[in-house]
Design an enzyme around this catalytic site. Structure first.
Site, PDB file in Angstrom:
ATOM      1  N   LYS A  89      29.184 -12.030   0.000  1.00 41.93           N
ATOM      2  CA  LYS A  89      28.226 -12.528   1.338  1.00 41.93           C
ATOM      3  C   LYS A  89      27.997 -13.553   1.206  1.00 41.93           C
ATOM      4  O   LYS A  89      27.148 -13.883   0.424  1.00 41.93           O
ATOM      5  CB  LYS A  89      27.356 -11.218   1.223  1.00 41.93           C
ATOM      6  CG  LYS A  89      27.972 -11.025   2.723  1.00 41.93           C
ATOM      7  CD  LYS A  89      26.490  -9.789   3.045  1.00 41.93           C
ATOM      8  CE  LYS A  89      26.232  -9.082   4.689  1.00 41.93           C
ATOM      9  NZ  LYS A  89      25.345  -8.029   4.093  1.00 41.93           N
TER      10      LYS A  89
HETATM   11  C1  E4P Z   1      24.941  -6.549   7.474  1.00 41.70           C
HETATM   12  O1  E4P Z   1      25.523  -6.752   6.639  1.00 41.70           O
HETATM   13  C2  E4P Z   1      23.711  -6.493   7.624  1.00 41.70           C
HETATM   14  O2  E4P Z   1      22.943  -6.183   5.979  1.00 41.70           O
HETATM   15  C3  E4P Z   1      23.255  -6.037   8.511  1.00 41.70           C
HETATM   16  O3  E4P Z   1      23.280  -5.055   9.093  1.00 41.70           O
HETATM   17  C4  E4P Z   1      21.775  -6.535   9.212  1.00 41.70           C
HETATM   18  O4  E4P Z   1      20.634  -5.510  10.242  1.00 41.70           O
HETATM   19  P1  E4P Z   1      20.072  -5.853  10.646  1.00 41.70           P
HETATM   20  O5  E4P Z   1      19.763  -6.834  11.947  1.00 41.70           O
HETATM   21  O6  E4P Z   1      19.102  -4.397  11.259  1.00 41.70           O
HETATM   22  O7  E4P Z   1      18.418  -6.557   9.259  1.00 41.70           O
END
Ligand code: E4P
Length: 217
Positions: A84
């Site tokens: 990622k």
């Molecule tokens: C995506 O891969 C992220 O880990 C995640 O969805 C972020 O979400 P949040 O805005 O609730 O931190």
């Protein structure tokens, strides 16, 4: 639509995976920091072994070269690992470099359709638009999913739309209706999807009728 679990909590991952409900996992540095410290390689391997599907593991470098080096390490942990990277200029370049080496990449922190276009051009396997964080600042997160779906379909991009930053069940329902390829859910939202008051009420009635009749299986 594929359902991923958005957590680094192994017990939650096993709970959902044992039920056969998830197609993968996404993590991010904040989620990992909640459950681990020090070298997280062993934990990442356990997460990858706990699920039969892609597990997104995020780099923490911000320059292309170090991101690529970290990405190679993460990809080597397990065949389920997906690297990622953030949607920055360096992140897009690292995405292209890692893709050229045969690694799958999830480009994260996407907040506009123009960013999603570049993620596709960089060969991303997944792009992660953050719906909830756009809603949090009075924007329309779901509109972004619509736009990306349309652009990818118009031009035949195969990058999968991974709806992220999901806050509640309606985000999931709307993502499905629009045609997002995947949705990553916090454990709480996954289990919320299963609940309905009429199911509880109906079950109570069935059991009380059954017990009143004194029947047995
Ligand atoms: C995506 O891969 C992220 O880990 C995640 O969805 C972020 O979400 P949040 O805005 O609730 O931190």
């Amino acid at each position: 639509m594929k359902i991923f679990l958005d957590t680094a909590d192994l017990s939650e991952i096993r709970r959902a995976s044992d039920a056969g409900l998830i197609d993968g996992v996404t993590t991010n540095p904040s989620l990992v920091a909640k459950v681990a410290e020090g070298d997280v390689t062993v934990m990442y391997r356990e997460i990858c072994e706990a699920v039969d599907g892609p597990v997104s593991l995020e780099v923490v470098a911000v320059d292309r070269e170090t991101m690529v080096a970290e990405g190679r390490k993460l990809a080597a942990i397990h065949e389920n690992a997906v690297v990622k990277v953030p949607l920055t200029e360096d992140g897009l370049k690292a995405c292209r470099d890692l893709g050229n080496e045969g690694h799958r990449v999830n480009v994260t922190l996407c907040f506009s359709v123009s960013q999603a276009l570049l993620a596709a051009k960089a060969g991303a396997t997944f792009v992660s638009p953050f719906i909830g964080r756009i809603d949090d600042i009075s924007g329309e997160g779901m509109q972004l999913i619509h736009q990306i779906r349309q652009v990818y379909d118009n031009y035949g991009y195969t990058t999968e739309i991974l709806a992220a930053s999901i806050r509640h069940p309606m985000h999931v329902v709307e993502s499905m209706l629009i045609g997002a390829d995947c949705c990553t859910l916090p454990p709480k939202v996954l289990w919320q999807l299963s609940r309905h008051p009429l199911t509880d009420k109906g079950l109570d009635a069935f059991l009380s009728d059954w017990n009143a009749a004194g029947t047995a299986i």
